[in-house]
Enzyme design. Structure first.
Site, PDB file in Angstrom:
ATOM      1  N   ASP B  33      -3.107  40.641  60.369  1.00 20.64           N
ATOM      2  CA  ASP B  33      -2.114  41.427  61.113  1.00 20.64           C
ATOM      3  C   ASP B  33      -2.128  41.017  62.578  1.00 20.64           C
ATOM      4  O   ASP B  33      -3.205  40.932  63.191  1.00 20.64           O
ATOM      5  CB  ASP B  33      -2.480  42.918  61.066  1.00 20.64           C
ATOM      6  N   LYS B  90       6.725  43.498  57.472  1.00 24.12           N
ATOM      7  CA  LYS B  90       6.773  44.674  56.597  1.00 24.12           C
ATOM      8  C   LYS B  90       8.108  45.393  56.646  1.00 24.12           C
ATOM      9  O   LYS B  90       8.658  45.613  57.724  1.00 24.12           O
ATOM     10  CB  LYS B  90       5.691  45.680  57.021  1.00 24.12           C
ATOM     11  N   GLY B 223      -8.877  47.913  54.759  1.00 19.43           N
ATOM     12  CA  GLY B 223     -10.222  48.370  55.101  1.00 19.43           C
ATOM     13  C   GLY B 223     -11.237  47.263  55.337  1.00 19.43           C
ATOM     14  O   GLY B 223     -12.386  47.539  55.667  1.00 19.43           O
ATOM     15  N   GLY B 244      -6.162  43.758  58.425  1.00 13.63           N
ATOM     16  CA  GLY B 244      -5.211  44.413  59.318  1.00 13.63           C
ATOM     17  C   GLY B 244      -5.831  44.694  60.658  1.00 13.63           C
ATOM     18  O   GLY B 244      -6.003  43.805  61.493  1.00 13.63           O
ATOM     19  N   SER B 245      -6.240  45.945  60.848  1.00 16.51           N
ATOM     20  CA  SER B 245      -6.764  46.377  62.139  1.00 16.51           C
ATOM     21  C   SER B 245      -8.132  45.754  62.429  1.00 16.51           C
ATOM     22  O   SER B 245      -8.553  45.697  63.583  1.00 16.51           O
ATOM     23  CB  SER B 245      -6.885  47.897  62.129  1.00 16.51           C
TER      24      SER B 245
END
Lengths: 202, 303
Positions: B33, B90, B223, B244-245
């Site tokens: 991301d 997205k 996650g 992602g994060s």
């Protein structure tokens, strides 16, 4: 030496599994290769489709790039599809900074030459050395070859662009025969590997 | 030589083979991301196989609340121009106009994602209608097969995005793998009832039973925060990972990104994973999923 050639598939990233299946179907013993010492005992190597920048970086990082170059220079048969074609080119027209290749074929490739994913396509191709029906060419964000040197032979073109090349023991295609279930191009490569083994054992 | 092609064999774009084949090229890789062109370059330099362009990473979407939508086209185009690797973006679940916009921008893959606020609580987008391939999330086999029936060319187990906690990613991947393994043991009679239970088309259920895997590439998401997390998902059977994060919410994103790439390739080599895990700085803080209210679980979105 057994009759069945042992062919590695560079397994740092990409569609490794499909190449292993295609090589086995073409009567070779196929195994994934990630480390320098796994190159020993190979009669040939496939560089799969994937992201050429990622494969190149990981190959340098884990010390396979130099040994691979040495083996290819010594004449080990190699076959690259898509990203693999880029990695077998002596020169990339538009490399990312620091993007290295294994080399082996005197050609200049253009990355993503056929466009982004929306332009990815399938087309029938006549490939020199593959008898019978045209090959189903699956082109995914595919490169093409801008130009080849005197020693490289063009095996196929699409829309006026070079998409398959052979130079000595090195073979490269812009497209992905490993995704089609038609193993004739892999059989062509396995034949190259067999011929090389025969020549070496003489 | 092109002229030797008969007219009825003109090049064909948007086929299932080029859509699914695209995902095959991403296998063994990490999709990251990113919210700016600079982050996209860091991801590419670290060895990412693709980037997911979005306005806010899931951890910030959680923090900020409100409706999360498709990103600004300017921002997506900025990222497309910054890197040569594939760019994903997205759309909201069921928001097929956002998907049409993303296709017109030339993104390489559309993620119809539960991380954004759903636009339709009954229907997902008809993904066969697009040239651009789609990836969709799933928590179990039935959900994965419904998405594939709608035209998804790649599946990611959902996990719980923006938590930095791998527990839900493990749960969902194990669920999908277990259900596939169970199908392998069924005979032809039992597959009809299995299709009914899974609420999935019989043909797809039969195909999975025969292949022993999904007919499309399966990644893991939601996650993953450390190299060991990525390697865990690979050992559990994911063909690659979305992060992602976990990267850009950490102390040293470039280093962590490169480390996660290494651990994803050498997922079965603890020594390499150990080396990759050294001195990475702060990991993202993370959220304990058992304290997360049901209404804040993104994985519950999608039907």
């Amino acid at each position: 030496m057994s009759d069945t050639p042992v062919i590695g598939v560079l397994a740092l990233q990409g569609d490794v599994r499909e190449h292993l299946v295609a090589l086995a179907a073409a009567d070779a013993v196929a195994r994934p290769v990630r480390r320098p010492d796994e190159l020993a005992g190979l009669d040939g190597l496939v560089v799969p489709g994937g992201e050429s920048t990622t494969i190149s970086k990981l190959a340098v990082l884990f010390g396979v790039m130099d040994p691979l170059r040495a083996r290819v220079r010594d004449g080990m048969p190699v076959y690259g599809t898509c990203a693999g074609m880029i990695l077998l080119a002596d020169k990339i027209l538009d490399p990312r900074s620091g993007q290295e290749t294994i080399g082996g074929i005197d050609m200049i490739v253009r990355r993503n030459a056929f466009g982004r994913q929306n332009e990815s396509f399938e087309a029938a191709l006549d490939v020199k050395g593959v008898a019978g029906d045209p090959v189903e060419g699956v082109f995914i964000r595919a490169p093409w070859v801008e130009s080849v040197g005197a020693d490289a032979e063009v095996l196929a073109e699409h829309d006026g662009h070079i998409v398959a090349v052979r130079q000595g023991n090195a073979l490269a295609t812009s497209f992905h025969p490993e995704l089609t279930g038609d193993h004739r191009v892999h059989a062509l490569f396995v034949d190259m590997v067999r011929a090389d083994r025969t020549a070496e054992s003489l | 030589m092109a002229s030797t092609l008969p007219d009825n064999q003109a090049p064909e774009t948007g086929t299932a083979r080029v859509k699914r084949g695209m995902a095959e090229q991403l296998k063994g890789g990490v999709i990251m991301d990113v919210v700016t062109p600079e982050q996209a370059k860091i991801a590419e330099d670290a060895g990412a196989v693709a980037v997911m362009a979005l306005e806010r990473v899931p951890a910030d979407i959680r923090k900020d609340g409100g409706v999360a939508r498709m990103s600004d086209p300017d921002m997506i185009e900025g990222i497309i121009e910054a890197v040569s690797i594939p760019v994903m973006a997205k759309s909201r679940i069921g928001h097929f106009v956002e998907a049409q916009v993303l296709q017109s921008l030339g993104v390489d893959y559309i993620d119809e994602s539960e991380v954004l606020t759903p636009a339709d609580e009954v229907n997902h987008s008809d993904k066969w209608a697009f040239t651009t391939p789609f990836v969709c999330g799933a928590t179990n086999l039935g959900e994965a097969l419904r998405r594939i029936a709608e035209g998804a060319a790649m599946i990611r187990s959902k996990g719980e995005a923006g938590t930095g906690n791998v527990v839900e990613a493990v749960r969902h991947l194990r669920q999908i793998k277990n259900e596939i393994a169970r199908l392998r043991g069924y005979d032809n009679h039992e597959l009809y009832a299995a299709a009914k239970e899974l609420r999935a088309p019989y043909e797809l259920v039969k195909e999975v039973a025969e292949l022993g895997k999904l007919p499309v590439v399966l990644f893991s998401a939601g996650g993953v925060a450390t190299p060991a997390d990525a390697a865990l998902m690979r050992q559990l059977g994911a063909e690659g990972v979305f992060v992602g994060s976990g990267i850009f919410k950490s102390g040293d994103p470039a280093k962590r990104a490169a480390a996660i790439v290494k651990a994803t390739t050498f997922y079965d080599d603890p020594k390499i994973i150990a080396d990759a895990s050294r001195n990475l700085g702060e990991a993202m803080v993370g959220i304990n999923c058992d304290t997360l209210p049901e209404t804040e679980r993104y994985a519950n979105r999608g039907w």
